[in-house]
Enzyme design. Structure first.
Site, PDB file in Angstrom:
ATOM      1  N   CYS A 297     -36.551  22.613  -8.965  1.00  0.00           N
ATOM      2  CA  CYS A 297     -35.697  22.334  -7.803  1.00  0.00           C
ATOM      3  C   CYS A 297     -34.276  22.776  -8.141  1.00  0.00           C
ATOM      4  O   CYS A 297     -34.092  23.622  -9.030  1.00  0.00           O
ATOM      5  CB  CYS A 297     -35.780  20.865  -7.400  1.00  0.00           C
ATOM      6  SG  CYS A 297     -35.245  19.692  -8.658  1.00  0.00           S
TER       7      CYS A 297
ATOM      8  N   ASN B 149     -32.736  19.281 -10.717  1.00  0.00           N
ATOM      9  CA  ASN B 149     -33.687  18.743 -11.702  1.00  0.00           C
ATOM     10  C   ASN B 149     -33.468  17.244 -11.941  1.00  0.00           C
ATOM     11  O   ASN B 149     -33.681  16.747 -13.043  1.00  0.00           O
ATOM     12  CB  ASN B 149     -33.613  19.524 -13.034  1.00  0.00           C
ATOM     13  CG  ASN B 149     -34.780  19.240 -13.990  1.00  0.00           C
ATOM     14  OD1 ASN B 149     -34.606  19.282 -15.210  1.00  0.00           O
ATOM     15  ND2 ASN B 149     -35.944  18.925 -13.478  1.00  0.00           N
TER      16      ASN B 149
ATOM     17  N   CYS C 283     -34.057  15.075  -8.853  1.00  0.00           N
ATOM     18  CA  CYS C 283     -34.745  14.414  -7.727  1.00  0.00           C
ATOM     19  C   CYS C 283     -36.177  14.926  -7.582  1.00  0.00           C
ATOM     20  O   CYS C 283     -37.122  14.295  -8.033  1.00  0.00           O
ATOM     21  CB  CYS C 283     -33.982  14.604  -6.419  1.00  0.00           C
ATOM     22  SG  CYS C 283     -32.288  13.922  -6.457  1.00  0.00           S
ATOM     23  N   ARG C 284     -36.342  16.080  -6.935  1.00  0.00           N
ATOM     24  CA  ARG C 284     -37.692  16.531  -6.564  1.00  0.00           C
ATOM     25  C   ARG C 284     -38.549  16.941  -7.751  1.00  0.00           C
ATOM     26  O   ARG C 284     -39.705  16.498  -7.861  1.00  0.00           O
ATOM     27  CB  ARG C 284     -37.591  17.705  -5.567  1.00  0.00           C
ATOM     28  CG  ARG C 284     -37.034  17.291  -4.227  1.00  0.00           C
ATOM     29  CD  ARG C 284     -36.613  18.498  -3.415  1.00  0.00           C
ATOM     30  NE  ARG C 284     -35.450  19.169  -3.987  1.00  0.00           N
ATOM     31  CZ  ARG C 284     -34.915  20.276  -3.520  1.00  0.00           C
ATOM     32  NH1 ARG C 284     -35.452  20.875  -2.484  1.00  0.00           N
ATOM     33  NH2 ARG C 284     -33.845  20.796  -4.093  1.00  0.00           N
ATOM     34  N   SER C 285     -38.032  17.799  -8.623  1.00  0.00           N
ATOM     35  CA  SER C 285     -38.932  18.353  -9.663  1.00  0.00           C
ATOM     36  C   SER C 285     -39.335  17.341 -10.736  1.00  0.00           C
ATOM     37  O   SER C 285     -40.495  17.360 -11.164  1.00  0.00           O
ATOM     38  CB  SER C 285     -38.374  19.648 -10.261  1.00  0.00           C
ATOM     39  OG  SER C 285     -37.164  19.440 -10.928  1.00  0.00           O
TER      40      SER C 285
ATOM     41  N   ASP D 225     -34.634  18.521   0.260  1.00  0.00           N
ATOM     42  CA  ASP D 225     -33.700  18.018  -0.750  1.00  0.00           C
ATOM     43  C   ASP D 225     -33.201  16.635  -0.313  1.00  0.00           C
ATOM     44  O   ASP D 225     -32.549  16.518   0.720  1.00  0.00           O
ATOM     45  CB  ASP D 225     -32.538  19.009  -0.849  1.00  0.00           C
ATOM     46  CG  ASP D 225     -31.523  18.605  -1.894  1.00  0.00           C
ATOM     47  OD1 ASP D 225     -31.585  17.462  -2.392  1.00  0.00           O
ATOM     48  OD2 ASP D 225     -30.661  19.438  -2.203  1.00  0.00           O
TER      49      ASP D 225
HETATM   50  P1  4NP Z   1     -32.924  18.117  -6.631  1.00  0.00           P
HETATM   51  O1  4NP Z   1     -31.766  17.423  -5.753  1.00  0.00           O
HETATM   52  O2  4NP Z   1     -32.675  19.608  -6.532  1.00  0.00           O
HETATM   53  O3  4NP Z   1     -34.168  17.701  -5.951  1.00  0.00           O
HETATM   54  O4  4NP Z   1     -32.781  17.589  -8.036  1.00  0.00           O
HETATM   55  C1  4NP Z   1     -30.403  17.693  -5.954  1.00  0.00           C
HETATM   56  C2  4NP Z   1     -29.740  17.098  -7.001  1.00  0.00           C
HETATM   57  C3  4NP Z   1     -28.402  17.339  -7.179  1.00  0.00           C
HETATM   58  C4  4NP Z   1     -27.718  18.172  -6.311  1.00  0.00           C
HETATM   59  C5  4NP Z   1     -28.387  18.770  -5.258  1.00  0.00           C
HETATM   60  C6  4NP Z   1     -29.741  18.537  -5.078  1.00  0.00           C
HETATM   61  N1  4NP Z   1     -26.337  18.401  -6.474  1.00  0.00           N
HETATM   62  O5  4NP Z   1     -25.739  19.106  -5.646  1.00  0.00           O
HETATM   63  O6  4NP Z   1     -25.742  17.900  -7.462  1.00  0.00           O
END
Ligand code: 4NP
Length: 161
Positions: free
Chosen positions: A8, A11, A13-15, A126
């Site tokens: 993702c 790294n 949340c989703r992954s 996201d």
């Molecule tokens: P992820 O979610 O890609 O599912 O881990 C996010 C985590 C952090 C951010 C964006 C999306 N960020 O902008 O810091």
């Protein structure tokens, strides 16, 4: 050993949630010895960090352990992983650019929901800037997607469990 990398943006949340769900499912099937899984982000925003606290709560409420530390995708990932799975089209595009830059132009990158009949092309949304409910929706989507992914992998690699 079949190596699977979930990717993702951050790294956190989703992954890492995808990785935890995948590990639980392969363990429950008695197939954990056949797989190595990991997760990574395309960004360097959260290197070394634990998952977002909402991710951790969502995992724990679903009976999953989650201890991943954030890391960024790197060149050797394209060499080492059999399945690199992007959470949305934006991540997929980034990975397809990165693989060329890292001299693995032939590497196939997958989109998580493409494994789900009728959900091809859709994102695992996201949840970072949204409410905590978004994390439970992500969990449901990942649970379904990983069931479909595992069915495909078991068929492809003739795994019986
Ligand atoms: P992820 O979610 O890609 O599912 O881990 C996010 C985590 C952090 C951010 C964006 C999306 N960020 O902008 O810091």
């Amino acid at each position: 050993m079949i190596k699977v990398l979930f990717v993702c943006l951050g790294n956190i949340c989703r992954s890492p949630l995808a990785e935890a769900i995948f590990n639980q499912k392969t363990e429950a099937m008695g197939l954990s010895g056949q797989f190595k899984s990991d997760s990574a982000g395309t960004s360097d925003f959260h290197i070394g960090e634990l998952p977002d606290e909402r991710t951790i709560r969502c995992a724990h409420l679903n009976g999953l352990k989650i201890e991943h530390r954030g890391r960024q995708v790197n060149r050797t990932d394209f060499r080492d992983f059999d399945y690199i799975i992007a959470m949305d089209e934006h991540i997929l595009r980034n990975l397809n650019n990165l693989k060329v830059r890292h001299k693995f132009p032939e590497k196939e990158i997958f989109l998580m929901r493409d494994f789900v009949p009728g959900c091809e092309g859709l994102p695992v949304p996201d949840p970072y800037y949204g409410t905590e409910d978004g994390f439970y929706e992500v969990f449901r989507i990942l649970d379904e997607s990983i069931d479909c992914f595992l069915a495909k992998v078991k068929e492809t690699h003739h795994l019986y469990a």
